[in-house]
Motif scaffolding. Structure first.
Motif, PDB file in Angstrom:
ATOM      1  N   ASP A 120       0.808  -1.214   0.000  1.00  0.00           N
ATOM      2  CA  ASP A 120       0.000   0.000   0.000  1.00  0.00           C
ATOM      3  C   ASP A 120       0.844   1.267   0.000  1.00  0.00           C
ATOM      4  OD1 ASP A 120      -2.306  -1.465  -0.038  1.00  0.00           O
ATOM      5  OD2 ASP A 120      -2.742  -1.264   2.109  1.00  0.00           O
ATOM      6  N   ASP A 121       2.144   1.149   0.317  1.00  0.00           N
ATOM      7  CA  ASP A 121       3.018   2.323   0.313  1.00  0.00           C
ATOM      8  C   ASP A 121       3.452   2.719  -1.091  1.00  0.00           C
ATOM      9  OD1 ASP A 121       2.766   2.269   3.015  1.00  0.00           O
ATOM     10  OD2 ASP A 121       4.879   1.958   3.479  1.00  0.00           O
ATOM     11  N   PHE A 122       3.090   1.924  -2.090  1.00  0.00           N
ATOM     12  CA  PHE A 122       3.451   2.217  -3.482  1.00  0.00           C
ATOM     13  C   PHE A 122       2.244   2.763  -4.231  1.00  0.00           C
ATOM     14  CE2 PHE A 122       6.479  -0.896  -2.017  1.00  0.00           C
ATOM     15  CZ  PHE A 122       7.680  -0.492  -2.570  1.00  0.00           C
ATOM     16  N   ASP A 123       2.507   3.466  -5.315  1.00  0.00           N
ATOM     17  CA  ASP A 123       1.443   4.017  -6.137  1.00  0.00           C
ATOM     18  C   ASP A 123       0.519   2.889  -6.618  1.00  0.00           C
ATOM     19  OD1 ASP A 123       0.484   4.741  -9.107  1.00  0.00           O
ATOM     20  OD2 ASP A 123       0.673   6.582  -7.943  1.00  0.00           O
ATOM     21  N   PRO A 124      -0.803   3.066  -6.516  1.00  0.00           N
ATOM     22  CA  PRO A 124      -1.734   2.007  -6.920  1.00  0.00           C
ATOM     23  C   PRO A 124      -1.520   1.503  -8.340  1.00  0.00           C
ATOM     24  CG  PRO A 124      -2.905   3.723  -5.734  1.00  0.00           C
ATOM     25  CD  PRO A 124      -1.507   4.239  -5.959  1.00  0.00           C
ATOM     26  N   PRO A 145       0.110 -15.193   7.780  1.00  0.00           N
ATOM     27  CA  PRO A 145      -1.033 -16.011   8.229  1.00  0.00           C
ATOM     28  C   PRO A 145      -1.733 -15.460   9.458  1.00  0.00           C
ATOM     29  CG  PRO A 145       0.852 -17.407   7.696  1.00  0.00           C
ATOM     30  CD  PRO A 145       1.340 -15.988   7.651  1.00  0.00           C
ATOM     31  N   ASP A 146      -0.988 -14.758  10.329  1.00  0.00           N
ATOM     32  CA  ASP A 146      -1.594 -14.224  11.551  1.00  0.00           C
ATOM     33  C   ASP A 146      -2.005 -12.762  11.421  1.00  0.00           C
ATOM     34  OD1 ASP A 146       0.887 -13.109  11.393  1.00  0.00           O
ATOM     35  OD2 ASP A 146       1.531 -13.643  13.419  1.00  0.00           O
ATOM     36  N   GLY A 147      -1.877 -12.202  10.216  1.00  0.00           N
ATOM     37  CA  GLY A 147      -2.266 -10.818  10.004  1.00  0.00           C
ATOM     38  C   GLY A 147      -1.310  -9.799  10.582  1.00  0.00           C
ATOM     39  N   ALA A 148      -0.094 -10.225  10.953  1.00  0.00           N
ATOM     40  CA  ALA A 148       0.878  -9.315  11.557  1.00  0.00           C
ATOM     41  C   ALA A 148       1.367  -8.263  10.564  1.00  0.00           C
ATOM     42  CB  ALA A 148       2.067 -10.094  12.118  1.00  0.00           C
ATOM     43  N   PHE A 149       1.381  -8.588   9.284  1.00  0.00           N
ATOM     44  CA  PHE A 149       1.743  -7.607   8.264  1.00  0.00           C
ATOM     45  C   PHE A 149       0.937  -7.886   7.008  1.00  0.00           C
ATOM     46  CE2 PHE A 149       4.832 -11.077   8.129  1.00  0.00           C
ATOM     47  CZ  PHE A 149       4.804 -11.459   6.796  1.00  0.00           C
ATOM     48  N   PRO A 150       0.662  -6.838   6.211  1.00  0.00           N
ATOM     49  CA  PRO A 150      -0.157  -7.001   5.009  1.00  0.00           C
ATOM     50  C   PRO A 150       0.671  -7.498   3.826  1.00  0.00           C
ATOM     51  CG  PRO A 150       0.480  -4.728   5.245  1.00  0.00           C
ATOM     52  CD  PRO A 150       1.044  -5.445   6.442  1.00  0.00           C
ATOM     53  N   GLU A 151       0.031  -7.639   2.691  1.00  0.00           N
ATOM     54  CA  GLU A 151       0.741  -7.962   1.455  1.00  0.00           C
ATOM     55  C   GLU A 151       1.834  -6.916   1.255  1.00  0.00           C
ATOM     56  OE1 GLU A 151      -0.398  -9.001  -3.180  1.00  0.00           O
ATOM     57  OE2 GLU A 151      -1.678  -7.658  -2.010  1.00  0.00           O
ATOM     58  N   SER A 152       3.061  -7.367   0.996  1.00  0.00           N
ATOM     59  CA  SER A 152       4.207  -6.459   1.023  1.00  0.00           C
ATOM     60  C   SER A 152       5.248  -6.865  -0.007  1.00  0.00           C
ATOM     61  CB  SER A 152       4.856  -6.465   2.424  1.00  0.00           C
ATOM     62  OG  SER A 152       3.939  -6.143   3.439  1.00  0.00           O
ATOM     63  N   VAL A 153       6.343  -6.119  -0.013  1.00  0.00           N
ATOM     64  CA  VAL A 153       7.535  -6.496  -0.766  1.00  0.00           C
ATOM     65  C   VAL A 153       8.741  -6.353   0.158  1.00  0.00           C
ATOM     66  CG1 VAL A 153       6.661  -5.881  -3.058  1.00  0.00           C
ATOM     67  CG2 VAL A 153       7.853  -4.160  -1.671  1.00  0.00           C
ATOM     68  N   VAL A 154       9.748  -7.186  -0.061  1.00  0.00           N
ATOM     69  CA  VAL A 154      11.030  -7.030   0.607  1.00  0.00           C
ATOM     70  C   VAL A 154      11.867  -6.120  -0.273  1.00  0.00           C
ATOM     71  CG1 VAL A 154      13.055  -8.208   1.524  1.00  0.00           C
ATOM     72  CG2 VAL A 154      10.821  -9.347   1.565  1.00  0.00           C
ATOM     73  N   ASP A 155      12.292  -4.979   0.265  1.00  0.00           N
ATOM     74  CA  ASP A 155      13.034  -3.988  -0.510  1.00  0.00           C
ATOM     75  C   ASP A 155      14.518  -4.328  -0.461  1.00  0.00           C
ATOM     76  OD1 ASP A 155      14.155  -1.809  -1.725  1.00  0.00           O
ATOM     77  OD2 ASP A 155      12.951  -0.323  -0.651  1.00  0.00           O
ATOM     78  N   LEU A 156      14.993  -5.053  -1.469  1.00  0.00           N
ATOM     79  CA  LEU A 156      16.387  -5.505  -1.502  1.00  0.00           C
ATOM     80  C   LEU A 156      17.366  -4.362  -1.743  1.00  0.00           C
ATOM     81  CD1 LEU A 156      15.870  -8.748  -3.610  1.00  0.00           C
ATOM     82  CD2 LEU A 156      16.090  -8.574  -1.121  1.00  0.00           C
ATOM     83  N   SER A 157      16.865  -3.191  -2.132  1.00  0.00           N
ATOM     84  CA  SER A 157      17.751  -2.047  -2.326  1.00  0.00           C
ATOM     85  C   SER A 157      18.167  -1.418  -0.993  1.00  0.00           C
ATOM     86  CB  SER A 157      17.082  -0.992  -3.212  1.00  0.00           C
ATOM     87  OG  SER A 157      15.962  -0.417  -2.568  1.00  0.00           O
ATOM     88  N   TYR A 158      17.491  -1.790   0.083  1.00  0.00           N
ATOM     89  CA  TYR A 158      17.834  -1.346   1.437  1.00  0.00           C
ATOM     90  C   TYR A 158      18.362  -2.578   2.168  1.00  0.00           C
ATOM     91  CZ  TYR A 158      17.154   1.271   5.865  1.00  0.00           C
ATOM     92  OH  TYR A 158      17.320   1.931   7.058  1.00  0.00           O
ATOM     93  N   ARG A 159      19.660  -2.665   2.303  1.00  0.00           N
ATOM     94  CA  ARG A 159      20.273  -3.844   2.926  1.00  0.00           C
ATOM     95  C   ARG A 159      21.168  -3.381   4.070  1.00  0.00           C
ATOM     96  NH1 ARG A 159      22.646  -7.912  -1.313  1.00  0.00           N
ATOM     97  NH2 ARG A 159      20.499  -7.634  -1.991  1.00  0.00           N
ATOM     98  N   CYS A 160      20.996  -3.973   5.224  1.00  0.00           N
ATOM     99  CA  CYS A 160      21.784  -3.538   6.373  1.00  0.00           C
ATOM    100  C   CYS A 160      22.324  -4.747   7.135  1.00  0.00           C
ATOM    101  CB  CYS A 160      20.953  -2.647   7.301  1.00  0.00           C
ATOM    102  SG  CYS A 160      19.363  -3.336   7.750  1.00  0.00           S
ATOM    103  N   THR A 161      23.385  -4.492   7.914  1.00  0.00           N
ATOM    104  CA  THR A 161      24.008  -5.507   8.743  1.00  0.00           C
ATOM    105  C   THR A 161      23.454  -5.389  10.163  1.00  0.00           C
ATOM    106  OG1 THR A 161      26.023  -5.466   7.414  1.00  0.00           O
ATOM    107  CG2 THR A 161      26.189  -6.392   9.622  1.00  0.00           C
TER     108      THR A 161
END
Length: 249
Positions: A120-124, A145-161
């Protein structure tokens, strides 16, 4: 995945594809530019003015958020396995070596991860491409499955240690097939990047690629069928480590 096998409970050693809560941070310029998709991640602003390299201050944004582990499993127990082997060579039994290595909390402390950004954080108008995995640098995941987070994407351009001991609320991991898809998404982002890869392969082998399939039955393999019927099998990742190793933190 329609059969509900996308997620599995996250148990045992830290795994690639684990979803957990952990701190994230990034360095920004003096204008403190914030891409919209990272707005919720930048919860704190820190100015560091003790650089020994030059006089410029360091602007740091940090926060605590849901992330997905991107480091391969082989990375998570590398130092532990080396210490265990060294202890055995020094005359310790395997059981004692396991215990002594486990007691050393300096081993394998860090891993890499990327934040999870709600779709939802991206343009529709663009969400369909992200949902379908057509945007390089983003790995789509369904609602938990438990509703802890919605449909999403993993942003691989932000990578941290991240330090293992900074983890909180480790809950879900990817199933075997989604983990293969994650590995391909990482390889595509880090190494392939461009659709011109197919043209490069065609030029290298002197044939036209007529079909592409992904075989995930025994690990990720990209199967290329050429116009003369020959089949090329590419991009098989390292095998998962053997069961065992360091216990979960």
């Amino acid at each position: 995945m329609a059969d509900g096998s996308f997620f599995q409970p996250s148990n045992g050693p830290l795994n690639q594809g684990d979803i957990l809560i952990a701190p994230v941070a990034r360095v920004t310029a003096a204008d403190r530019f914030v891409p919209e998709r990272w707005g919720r991640l930048d919860q704190d602003e820190v100015l560091i003015d003790r650089s020994d390299v030059d006089a410029e201050d360091i602007e740091l944004f940090a926060g605590r958020e849901l992330v997905m582990v991107t480091s391969h499993d082989c990375h998570h127990d590398k130092e532990w396995n080396a210490a265990r082997g060294r202890l055995i060579r020094q005359g310790n039994s395997e059981e004692d070596a396991d215990r002594l290595a486990e007691e050393d909390d300096t081993l394998d402390r860090t891993f890499q991860a990327s934040p999870i950004v709600p779709l939802d954080d991206f343009d529709p108008g663009t969400r369909g491409n992200y949902r379908a995995g057509r945007v390089v640098g983003y790995f789509p995941i369904p609602e938990s499955p438990d509703g802890a987070f919605p449909e999403s994407v993993v942003d691989l351009s932000y990578r941290c240690t991240i330090d293992r001991k900074a983890i909180t609320n480790r809950r879900w991991c990817l199933g075997p097939e989604p983990r293969d898809q994650l590995r391909y998404a990482i390889a595509r982002f880090d190494s392939f990047r461009s659709v011109e890869l197919g043209e490069t392969i065609e030029q290298a082998v002197g044939r036209e690629i007529v079909d592409v399939e992904v075989d995930t039955s025994t690990g990720l393999i990209v199967v290329l069928t050429l116009d003369d019927g020959e089949v090329l099998r590419l991009v098989q990742p390292p095998a998962d480590p053997e069961p065992g190793g360091r216990e979960s933190i």
